[in-house]
Write an enzyme that holds these catalytic residues in place. Structure first.
Site, PDB file in Angstrom:
ATOM      1  N   CYS A   1      -0.044   4.252  10.158  1.00 30.60           N
ATOM      2  CA  CYS A   1       0.595   5.276   9.330  1.00 30.60           C
ATOM      3  C   CYS A   1       1.163   6.371  10.227  1.00 30.60           C
ATOM      4  O   CYS A   1       0.422   6.983  11.004  1.00 30.60           O
ATOM      5  CB  CYS A   1      -0.381   5.896   8.345  1.00 30.60           C
ATOM      6  SG  CYS A   1       0.411   7.227   7.410  1.00 30.60           S
TER       7      CYS A   1
ATOM      8  N   SER B   1       0.823  -1.205   0.000  1.00 30.54           N
ATOM      9  CA  SER B   1       0.000   0.000   0.000  1.00 30.54           C
ATOM     10  C   SER B   1       0.864   1.264   0.000  1.00 30.54           C
ATOM     11  O   SER B   1       1.885   1.329   0.685  1.00 30.54           O
ATOM     12  CB  SER B   1      -0.897   0.000   1.239  1.00 30.54           C
ATOM     13  OG  SER B   1      -1.683   1.168   1.270  1.00 30.54           O
TER      14      SER B   1
ATOM     15  N   ILE C   1       5.795  -4.821   8.204  1.00 27.39           N
ATOM     16  CA  ILE C   1       5.588  -3.671   9.057  1.00 27.39           C
ATOM     17  C   ILE C   1       5.249  -2.429   8.231  1.00 27.39           C
ATOM     18  O   ILE C   1       5.573  -2.382   7.043  1.00 27.39           O
ATOM     19  CB  ILE C   1       6.847  -3.335   9.910  1.00 27.39           C
ATOM     20  CG1 ILE C   1       8.057  -3.086   8.997  1.00 27.39           C
ATOM     21  CG2 ILE C   1       7.115  -4.422  10.918  1.00 27.39           C
ATOM     22  CD1 ILE C   1       9.334  -2.635   9.734  1.00 27.39           C
TER      23      ILE C   1
ATOM     24  N   ASN D   1       9.109   9.206   3.734  1.00 30.48           N
ATOM     25  CA  ASN D   1       7.973   9.844   3.079  1.00 30.48           C
ATOM     26  C   ASN D   1       7.000  10.417   4.079  1.00 30.48           C
ATOM     27  O   ASN D   1       6.862   9.932   5.197  1.00 30.48           O
ATOM     28  CB  ASN D   1       7.242   8.851   2.165  1.00 30.48           C
ATOM     29  CG  ASN D   1       6.175   8.071   2.906  1.00 30.48           C
ATOM     30  OD1 ASN D   1       5.073   8.571   3.143  1.00 30.48           O
ATOM     31  ND2 ASN D   1       6.490   6.852   3.306  1.00 30.48           N
TER      32      ASN D   1
ATOM     33  N   ASN E   1      -6.630  -0.960   1.434  1.00 31.11           N
ATOM     34  CA  ASN E   1      -6.091  -0.428   2.685  1.00 31.11           C
ATOM     35  C   ASN E   1      -7.056   0.645   3.166  1.00 31.11           C
ATOM     36  O   ASN E   1      -7.385   1.570   2.420  1.00 31.11           O
ATOM     37  CB  ASN E   1      -4.698   0.157   2.393  1.00 31.11           C
ATOM     38  CG  ASN E   1      -3.988   0.638   3.630  1.00 31.11           C
ATOM     39  OD1 ASN E   1      -4.321   1.689   4.174  1.00 31.11           O
ATOM     40  ND2 ASN E   1      -2.993  -0.104   4.075  1.00 31.11           N
TER      41      ASN E   1
END
Lengths: 314, 258
Positions: A130, A21, A191, A69, A99
């Site tokens: 996230c 994802s 992960i 990122n 996702n």
């Protein structure tokens, strides 16, 4: 060689290589460069109930062996995803993993309910890890009780096969894994990225617009393997492993650490066809290490499977 | 059509300190439109997006003029003729050709100058008048392609921050003069964001103003949403646009400069 992987609730991957994802867009973006039907699956970029704008640029920064990122889960919302992207993906012949993200437990459940009605979704990946959003996201993945509640809500919202994506930014990802297993998760994916920072010396400030970012790429592979290895010993449900995979050899390491399948991400930016190449090379790589199927390699390095003289002595 | 290619470097020049121009042999890349770019594998985790300074369809060649700014461009600048590069392209949307009956002006700053040269090569002789080219750089040594623009018949105006050549200061003053004398003129610009912001401000209300942008980029094909800039999408709502696939060339009215 049999490369297919059977996972809970009837989810079948034709091979264990899934696009991670955030690295493969919402489906159609790579269609001119990659034969998407050759992949075991595609996990699309995070989808929320309403559109999210994402973080200010710059959003990426290269580091040694890795990529930092701070995209911030920009997406155009579940309705636009169902209308524009999903129809393309469901005709490609790959497993479509969506996702899902939310700011609240209710938002996670809403997206799950919406996707449960839509044909062509193979599985959900619940993103509680996230590091790039301030509200929701990783905060749910840092507390076993919160992780339990989100997982339970998604389970309530949908009967689709469901994996929960773990954060490595906690003292014990295995504790979170146990919590989501008991809340009804069918699988674990692990992960997500590690929180990091880069400095832009010229501008004398943190390089990314979101200040911190998530680190991916080969630099994090040993951490990912450690998490997969620990989680595999604590839960019964299958694990989709990821973190810095760039070769078929890396894939065998993740399988041996206890993963049933893997996701490949950052390397796609540099080499869009690398996932297909890994699928092609995987049989030889498995044979090289004495395995005649993907399944045989799963968990081969775990203490329970090793059973050698050294283990008997210790 | 985007291609994944292995292409040879056939020529290498050093046009200015810290700058290298590489000529590549590739029929696929030679179909590019000025303003489009290619994404090149270097030693790092990400490809490097670099626009074309020359597009020679007849001879199946393109050139990329790059500035050494970090490890990736340093590696690329050190490559010699004969080396094969791993290149993805052509990528993004290039400039639209200027309207044949309108005057046009190109405004380039630093390493933003090369794609404008490709535009003049492609269209410079098709318009009513040869374009005016306004080039800016910090120092005279960093001015790129001045002789080449002049050889194509352009009027070239030069500004340097330190006054070592041309007018001292930014491209703003000569651009204002040109805009005053060409009320229907079109502008094509590429350079640092503050320069593009002033071009957008000075040309407000005009049509056919094209700005080529640069941003830190991930995938190069629209998937990762890394290389965004603020602007107005197709719906007209403010949001983030992708430099790689919505750009890198935008109409000025699409962009929001803070």
């Amino acid at each position: 060689m049999k490369l297919s992987v059977n996972l809970p609730r009837g989810l079948v991957l034709k091979n264990p290589i899934v696009a991670a994802s955030g690295t493969f867009g919402f489906g159609p973006e790579y269609k001119d460069l990659v034969n998407i039907g050759d992949l075991g699956g595609v996990s699309v970029k995070g989808v929320s109930p309403e559109p999210w704008p994402g973080n200010p640029p710059p959003r990426v920064w290269e580091t040694t062996g890795g990529l930092l990122n701070s995209i911030g889960l920009q997406n155009h919302g579940v309705e636009a995803f169902c209308a524009h992207d999903l129809p393309f993906l469901r005709d490609t012949g790959t497993a479509v993993i969506v996702n899902i993200i939310g700011h609240t437990v209710e938002e996670y459940q809403r997206v799950a309910e919406r996707l449960a009605k839509e044909p062509g979704v193979s599985a959900l990946e619940v993103n509680i890890s996230c590091p790039n959003i301030k509200q929701g996201g990783m905060s749910f993945g840092h507390d076993p009780d919160q992780a339990y509640l989100v997982t339970q809500a998604v389970r309530k919202g949908s009967d689709l096969p469901m994996m929960v994506k773990l954060s490595p930014n906690v003292p014990s990802p295995a504790v979170i894994a146990e919590a989501v297993q008991s809340a009804g998760a069918d699988m674990i994916s692990a992960i997500n990225t590690l929180v990091g920072l880069a400095i832009d010396k010229e501008r004398r400030r943190p390089a990314l617009g979101g200040t911190t970012g998530g680190l991916s790429g080969p630099a994090i592979k040993p951490i990912a393997l450690r998490v997969v290895y620990e989680v595999a010993q604590r839960v019964k449900i299958p694990i989709i492993g990821m973190g810095g995979i760039t070769t078929a050899s890396d894939v065998v390491e993740f399988l041996m650490a206890g993963a049933h399948a893997v996701m490949v991400g950052t390397v796609t930016f540099q080499y869009p066809r690398r996932m297909q190449e890994i699928v092609a090379q995987l049989p030889d790589e498995l044979l090289r290490w004495g395995f005649s199927s993907v399944q045989e390699a799963v968990g081969a390095a775990l203490p329970s499977k090793r059973g050698g003289l050294f283990d008997a002595l210790t | 059509m985007i291609h994944l290619l292995r292409v040879p470097i056939i020529r290498r020049e050093e046009p200015a300190p810290g700058h290298v121009e590489l000529w590549l042999q590739s029929p696929e890349l030679a179909t590019s439109t000025p303003g489009q770019f290619a994404d090149v594998v270097t030693e790092g985790m990400l490809r490097r997006p670099i626009s074309f300074s020359r597009i020679d369809r007849a001879n199946h060649q393109v050139a990329m003029l790059l500035q050494v700014v970090g490890d990736g461009t340093r590696w690329l600048a050190a490559q010699r003729p004969g080396t094969m590069l791993d290149v993805m392209g052509p990528l993004g949307n290039g400039f639209l050709p200027p309207a044949p009956a309108r005057d046009w002006c190109l405004v380039g700053g630093g390493v933003g100058i090369p794609p404008l040269y490709a535009a003049v090569q492609a269209w410079g002789t098709h318009t009513a008048s040869r374009p005016t080219v306004i080039l800016g750089a910090r120092d005279q040594q960093l001015l790129l392609l001045v002789d080449e623009f002049q050889a194509l018949g352009c009027v070239v105006e030069i500004t340097t921050d330190n006054g070592t050549r041309g007018r001292r200061g930014t491209v703003e003053a000569p651009l204002c003069d040109w805009l005053d004398s060409h009320p229907d003129g079109q502008v094509y610009a590429c350079g640092p964001t503050p320069m593009l912001a002033s071009v957008a401000r000075l040309t407000q209300g005009r049509t056919g103003i094209f700005l080529a942008l640069e941003q830190r980029m991930g995938c190069g094909i629209g998937a990762c949403l890394a290389c965004v800039i603020p602007g107005y999408g197709v719906s007209g709502q403010a949001g983030y646009l992708r430099v790689c696939t919505d750009g890198p060339v935008f109409r000025s009215e699409e962009l929001i400069f803070e």
